[in-house]
Design a protein around this motif. Sequence first.
Motif, mmCIF file in Angstrom:
data_model
loop_
_atom_site.group_PDB
_atom_site.id
_atom_site.type_symbol
_atom_site.label_atom_id
_atom_site.label_comp_id
_atom_site.label_asym_id
_atom_site.label_seq_id
_atom_site.Cartn_x
_atom_site.Cartn_y
_atom_site.Cartn_z
ATOM 1 N N VAL A 145 -6.491 1.517 -0.224
ATOM 2 C CA VAL A 145 -5.698 0.366 0.224
ATOM 3 C C VAL A 145 -6.485 -0.472 1.240
ATOM 4 O O VAL A 145 -6.503 -1.698 1.169
ATOM 5 C CB VAL A 145 -4.347 0.849 0.812
ATOM 6 C CG1 VAL A 145 -3.635 -0.254 1.571
ATOM 7 C CG2 VAL A 145 -3.459 1.390 -0.302
ATOM 8 N N PHE B 265 -3.861 7.927 7.261
ATOM 9 C CA PHE B 265 -2.746 6.967 7.270
ATOM 10 C C PHE B 265 -2.518 6.494 5.845
ATOM 11 O O PHE B 265 -3.444 6.019 5.191
ATOM 12 C CB PHE B 265 -3.041 5.761 8.167
ATOM 13 C CG PHE B 265 -1.876 4.819 8.251
ATOM 14 C CD1 PHE B 265 -0.862 5.029 9.179
ATOM 15 C CD2 PHE B 265 -1.748 3.751 7.380
ATOM 16 C CE1 PHE B 265 0.240 4.185 9.239
ATOM 17 C CE2 PHE B 265 -0.643 2.899 7.428
ATOM 18 C CZ PHE B 265 0.346 3.113 8.366
ATOM 19 N N ASN C 291 0.963 4.243 -2.832
ATOM 20 C CA ASN C 291 0.792 5.686 -2.570
ATOM 21 C C ASN C 291 2.013 6.484 -2.994
ATOM 22 O O ASN C 291 1.903 7.586 -3.532
ATOM 23 C CB ASN C 291 0.486 5.918 -1.088
ATOM 24 C CG ASN C 291 -0.936 5.516 -0.754
ATOM 25 O OD1 ASN C 291 -1.827 5.619 -1.607
ATOM 26 N ND2 ASN C 291 -1.169 5.056 0.459
ATOM 27 N N GLY D 86 0.806 -1.207 0.000
ATOM 28 C CA GLY D 86 0.000 0.000 0.000
ATOM 29 C C GLY D 86 0.848 1.269 0.000
ATOM 30 O O GLY D 86 0.576 2.221 -0.734
HETATM 31 C C1 LIG Z 1 -5.298 3.499 3.942
HETATM 32 C C2 LIG Z 1 -3.948 2.844 3.956
HETATM 33 N N1 LIG Z 1 -3.024 3.233 3.061
HETATM 34 C C3 LIG Z 1 -1.808 2.665 3.023
HETATM 35 C C4 LIG Z 1 -1.459 1.678 3.907
HETATM 36 C C5 LIG Z 1 -0.081 1.081 3.855
HETATM 37 O O1 LIG Z 1 -0.128 -0.181 3.316
HETATM 38 P P1 LIG Z 1 1.130 -1.189 3.472
HETATM 39 O O2 LIG Z 1 1.206 -1.526 4.916
HETATM 40 O O3 LIG Z 1 0.791 -2.340 2.590
HETATM 41 O O4 LIG Z 1 2.317 -0.446 2.993
HETATM 42 C C6 LIG Z 1 -2.382 1.244 4.873
HETATM 43 C C7 LIG Z 1 -2.027 0.201 5.844
HETATM 44 O O5 LIG Z 1 -2.654 0.021 6.866
HETATM 45 C C8 LIG Z 1 -3.662 1.843 4.896
HETATM 46 O O6 LIG Z 1 -4.580 1.488 5.796
#
Ligand SMILES: Cc1ncc(COP(=O)(O)O)c(C=O)c1O
Length: 377
Positions: free
Chosen positions: A209, A123, A100, A96
């Motif tokens: 995500v 987040f 981003n 995720g």
């Molecule tokens: C909304 C959102 N974006 C990005 C992420 C980051 O994802 P990753 O842990 O796979 O890098 C998360 C993880 O909890 C998330 O909830």
Amino acid sequence: MNLYNVYPLFDITPIKGEGSYLWDAEGQKYLDLYGGHAVISIGHTHPHYVKRITEQLNKIGFYSNSIKNPIQSELSDKLGAISGYMDYQLFLCNSGAEANENALKLASFASGRKKVIAFNKSFHGRTSGAVAATDNPKIVSSFNTGHEVEFIPLNDKEAADKAINEEVAAVIIEGIQGVGGIQFPENDFLAFLRKKCDAAGSYLILDEVQSGYGRSGYFFAHQSAEIKPDLITTAKGMGNGFPIGGVLIHPKIKPWAGQLGTTFGGNYLACVAGLAVLEVIEEERLIQNAEKLGKYLLQELKSFSSLENVRGRGLMIGFNLPENLLGLRNDLLYKYKIFTGAAGKEVIRLLPSLGLKKKEADEFLEALSDALKNSKQ
Ligand SMILES: Cc1ncc(COP(=O)(O)O)c(C=O)c1O
């Protein structure tokens, strides 16, 4: 060598999983309503998913991006069709945060600008770009991310109106805030952001995500607002636990060789995992199930007078705990053998498999009712 100790962990080690359940080495069964940070979209060890990955592993397991991989196109076609974004382009990565990071880079490349607008309690992940757009002063203030980010309150049109101008490369917003405690952008706020970004030449990034892949009862949560972002990021449920992430990219953004890249992103096994997830979502009508079971859980949870601000869309549900019930999550886990998630100390987050069954929801509701009765004694 010790593991670098950054995770607060429960002292439970599941060794087997099936559907919404996990088992530990002693054979103790657990109901999983959290799916390891929302990654379990179609259920643990779904037979179709296991079969697809196993077959692929026996053919050719891993290969990276220096060759043509036809499964990437199969995945992008299927994702385009199911999500309603057939005209967008897909960039595949591994997580995720990476999705981003790439979306922020694309917005910067395309606009020629650097400034980012993000939201209070957001987040977006742990890479330096994603963490800069995350509202966590403890982390961001302790190192220089090199990113210029302004945080504004969610659903505050006046603040958004002021902040989004011709210096802004990107506005990044979660489809539903997860880590921030299950908070929803209002549909007309998303429509307002769309209009403001168009007027300012800024790029609207929807971070789906956690809220994407059918979890909210829509494929992507923002689709309730009938807007189309410039960039949509996805991961978590995309691979049902297999590390895969992606950025859906508006056709107006043009690629060039070397603009983005990754060694592992879009490898054969990840793509097959992603395809198997979409096949099961479609075959078992899991988006409809998420909507139906989500409504049922919300209605039942609202009948517990001691739970505060019960809220949710589909199977992304949160409620607040009053001071005297802050131990509820531990009680659910250790006494009733049910995994739930948290957002801070006082919010419980439910992010079960989209294949959750009514009897599993009822099992949770009965346990909750009992736990609440006992906690009052
Ligand atoms: C909304 C959102 N974006 C990005 C992420 C980051 O994802 P990753 O842990 O796979 O890098 C998360 C993880 O909890 C998330 O909830």
